[in-house]
Design a protein around this motif. Sequence first.
Motif, mmCIF file in Angstrom:
data_model
loop_
_atom_site.group_PDB
_atom_site.id
_atom_site.type_symbol
_atom_site.label_atom_id
_atom_site.label_comp_id
_atom_site.label_asym_id
_atom_site.label_seq_id
_atom_site.Cartn_x
_atom_site.Cartn_y
_atom_site.Cartn_z
ATOM 1 N N PRO A 58 46.975 56.059 45.540
ATOM 2 C CA PRO A 58 46.199 54.843 45.266
ATOM 3 C C PRO A 58 46.842 54.052 44.126
ATOM 4 C CG PRO A 58 44.744 56.728 45.533
ATOM 5 C CD PRO A 58 46.131 57.272 45.491
ATOM 6 N N VAL A 59 46.782 52.727 44.233
ATOM 7 C CA VAL A 59 47.455 51.866 43.257
ATOM 8 C C VAL A 59 46.530 50.742 42.813
ATOM 9 C CG1 VAL A 59 49.778 52.364 44.115
ATOM 10 C CG2 VAL A 59 48.482 50.463 45.104
ATOM 11 N N GLY A 60 46.859 50.195 41.641
ATOM 12 C CA GLY A 60 46.087 49.084 41.107
ATOM 13 C C GLY A 60 46.984 48.062 40.447
ATOM 14 N N THR A 61 46.642 46.790 40.581
ATOM 15 C CA THR A 61 47.379 45.708 39.917
ATOM 16 C C THR A 61 46.521 45.173 38.779
ATOM 17 O OG1 THR A 61 46.492 43.962 41.358
ATOM 18 C CG2 THR A 61 48.462 45.099 42.104
ATOM 19 N N SER A 62 47.153 44.999 37.630
ATOM 20 C CA SER A 62 46.354 44.674 36.440
ATOM 21 C C SER A 62 47.134 43.813 35.448
ATOM 22 C CB SER A 62 45.983 45.959 35.713
ATOM 23 O OG SER A 62 47.198 46.664 35.384
ATOM 24 N N VAL A 63 47.007 42.581 35.529
ATOM 25 C CA VAL A 63 46.222 41.775 36.448
ATOM 26 C C VAL A 63 47.206 40.779 37.068
ATOM 27 C CG1 VAL A 63 44.388 40.047 36.587
ATOM 28 C CG2 VAL A 63 44.094 42.016 35.100
ATOM 29 N N GLN A 64 47.157 40.574 38.387
ATOM 30 C CA GLN A 64 47.995 39.553 38.995
ATOM 31 C C GLN A 64 47.501 38.179 38.556
ATOM 32 O OE1 GLN A 64 50.776 40.556 41.351
ATOM 33 N NE2 GLN A 64 50.225 42.110 39.827
ATOM 34 N N LEU A 65 48.433 37.330 38.160
ATOM 35 C CA LEU A 65 48.071 36.057 37.547
ATOM 36 C C LEU A 65 47.900 34.978 38.617
ATOM 37 C CD1 LEU A 65 50.390 36.286 34.444
ATOM 38 C CD2 LEU A 65 47.957 36.845 34.617
ATOM 39 N N MET A 66 46.748 34.357 38.604
ATOM 40 C CA MET A 66 46.366 33.414 39.652
ATOM 41 C C MET A 66 47.340 32.256 39.836
ATOM 42 S SD MET A 66 42.306 33.563 38.693
ATOM 43 C CE MET A 66 42.220 31.797 38.695
ATOM 44 N N PRO A 67 47.936 31.685 38.770
ATOM 45 C CA PRO A 67 48.858 30.566 38.996
ATOM 46 C C PRO A 67 50.078 30.915 39.842
ATOM 47 C CG PRO A 67 48.154 30.594 36.708
ATOM 48 C CD PRO A 67 47.677 31.875 37.328
ATOM 49 N N PHE A 68 50.371 32.204 39.990
ATOM 50 C CA PHE A 68 51.554 32.596 40.750
ATOM 51 C C PHE A 68 51.404 32.371 42.247
ATOM 52 C CE2 PHE A 68 54.026 35.729 37.826
ATOM 53 C CZ PHE A 68 53.892 34.851 36.774
ATOM 54 N N CYS A 69 50.170 32.431 42.764
ATOM 55 C CA CYS A 69 50.029 32.254 44.216
ATOM 56 C C CYS A 69 48.608 31.836 44.584
ATOM 57 C CB CYS A 69 50.429 33.517 44.978
ATOM 58 S SG CYS A 69 49.384 34.954 44.717
ATOM 59 N N HIS A 70 48.502 31.169 45.709
ATOM 60 C CA HIS A 70 47.214 30.728 46.255
ATOM 61 C C HIS A 70 46.394 31.957 46.658
ATOM 62 C CE1 HIS A 70 44.425 28.994 49.228
ATOM 63 N NE2 HIS A 70 44.574 27.855 48.551
ATOM 64 N N PRO A 71 45.063 31.881 46.611
ATOM 65 C CA PRO A 71 44.255 33.048 46.987
ATOM 66 C C PRO A 71 44.458 33.517 48.429
ATOM 67 C CG PRO A 71 42.878 31.113 46.560
ATOM 68 C CD PRO A 71 44.234 30.801 46.046
ATOM 69 N N PHE A 72 44.852 32.631 49.324
ATOM 70 C CA PHE A 72 45.155 33.089 50.686
ATOM 71 C C PHE A 72 46.369 34.007 50.672
ATOM 72 C CE2 PHE A 72 47.086 32.767 54.890
ATOM 73 C CZ PHE A 72 45.995 33.025 55.709
ATOM 74 N N ASP A 73 47.415 33.603 49.962
ATOM 75 C CA ASP A 73 48.604 34.441 49.839
ATOM 76 C C ASP A 73 48.272 35.738 49.101
ATOM 77 O OD1 ASP A 73 51.363 35.084 50.066
ATOM 78 O OD2 ASP A 73 51.693 34.406 48.030
ATOM 79 N N ALA A 74 47.435 35.652 48.069
ATOM 80 C CA ALA A 74 47.040 36.855 47.336
ATOM 81 C C ALA A 74 46.344 37.849 48.258
ATOM 82 C CB ALA A 74 46.123 36.483 46.175
ATOM 83 N N THR A 75 45.523 37.345 49.161
ATOM 84 C CA THR A 75 44.842 38.217 50.126
ATOM 85 C C THR A 75 45.839 38.882 51.060
ATOM 86 O OG1 THR A 75 42.910 36.760 50.049
ATOM 87 C CG2 THR A 75 43.050 38.308 51.884
ATOM 88 N N LEU A 76 46.787 38.099 51.577
ATOM 89 C CA LEU A 76 47.802 38.671 52.458
ATOM 90 C C LEU A 76 48.588 39.764 51.744
ATOM 91 C CD1 LEU A 76 49.304 35.532 54.250
ATOM 92 C CD2 LEU A 76 47.497 37.063 55.054
ATOM 93 N N ARG A 77 48.909 39.522 50.485
ATOM 94 C CA ARG A 77 49.688 40.497 49.727
ATOM 95 C C ARG A 77 48.894 41.777 49.480
ATOM 96 N NH1 ARG A 77 53.685 38.772 46.331
ATOM 97 N NH2 ARG A 77 52.623 39.488 44.459
ATOM 98 N N ALA A 78 47.619 41.640 49.167
ATOM 99 C CA ALA A 78 46.787 42.823 48.952
ATOM 100 C C ALA A 78 46.627 43.619 50.250
ATOM 101 C CB ALA A 78 45.424 42.402 48.406
ATOM 102 N N ARG A 79 46.407 42.939 51.343
ATOM 103 C CA ARG A 79 46.284 43.621 52.638
ATOM 104 C C ARG A 79 47.595 44.298 53.021
ATOM 105 N NH1 ARG A 79 42.747 41.528 56.874
ATOM 106 N NH2 ARG A 79 44.640 41.003 58.051
#
Length: 321
Positions: A58-79
């Motif tokens: 199991p892994v965790g990101t802490s904290v990915q910075l919002m200005p780096f990518c749109h929330p749609f892209d952030a969702t794709l990356r997390a999935r």
Amino acid sequence: MTDYSFMVPFVPLRPQQLLPYAALAQWSSTRCMWQGQAAASDPMQTFTYAAAQGFQTPVGTSVQLMPFCHPFDATLRARSLAAGTGQPVVAGFGPGAKVLQRSLLGAPYRSQLGAVRDYLTIVRSLLETGKADYEGEFYSCRNTVPPMPLPAIELGVGILRPRMAELAGELSDVAISWLTPAAYLRDTVIPALRRGAEKAGRPAPRVAALVPVALSKPERDVIQLALTSNAGHMTLPHYIDMLRRSGIDVNMEESPENSAKALLAGGAFLYGDRSELKDRLKEFEDAGVDEIVLNLTGVAGLEGKQVALREIETLLREVAP
């Protein structure tokens, strides 16, 4: 019972550098392996690389910075991370410092809370329903993602101050703190989380505290350890404000050494022998923290990755319950 995890205490320039830490995460009692945001490499890719080499954890990101990518892209990356590792993921997000926002977006968010609300609302909707139909001031999304069988993805948000904590209580699964003393979490942050959750009619998110820590040794300079671990954060206005709210006065321009001493005295950086650290970490457990993430960036920065790896192993074996 509070879980213990660790943060990879350096930015991997090559993904292979992560593998000894991934091996430790796999065979030890740790709940999760965490990485932070950096410009040198992408933690979601290095995590996936480690899993492909056989170290699935199991892994965790802490904290990915919002200005780096749109929330749609952030969702794709997390999935994609959950699919690639086959393990649960904490996908943590935060707005970052205003100077970063200005450098990438041209100007800071008019409202930090408003931007986080927009971002998390879109990611939550995409993760839970596969679609988003949301028009916000800072982020909007009308799109869908295909259904996929995935391990659990928890939505996290970085918290330092009470208003962001209250928003995290409304919207997140995991509230992620950094450099926050146990007493401040107990008295300020966790009550704010509960207020936000109560307002939204949902359970309060669990709390993951990333705690800078090091074992005492005769040859070590604790001031340099504290500065190596935290000097960058102690120059940022939102961290300075959080620390002052917790009774820790830092002024890096005036005196880095006194600022480091204030971190130690205020319990934001923990240093001691095994018994002392066990007692100090117990304060985080008693404060209501659900997951303590050991952060040895100071040790790695001054003494190297292998020393930090051995020390994390020691702490997990002899200090964590």
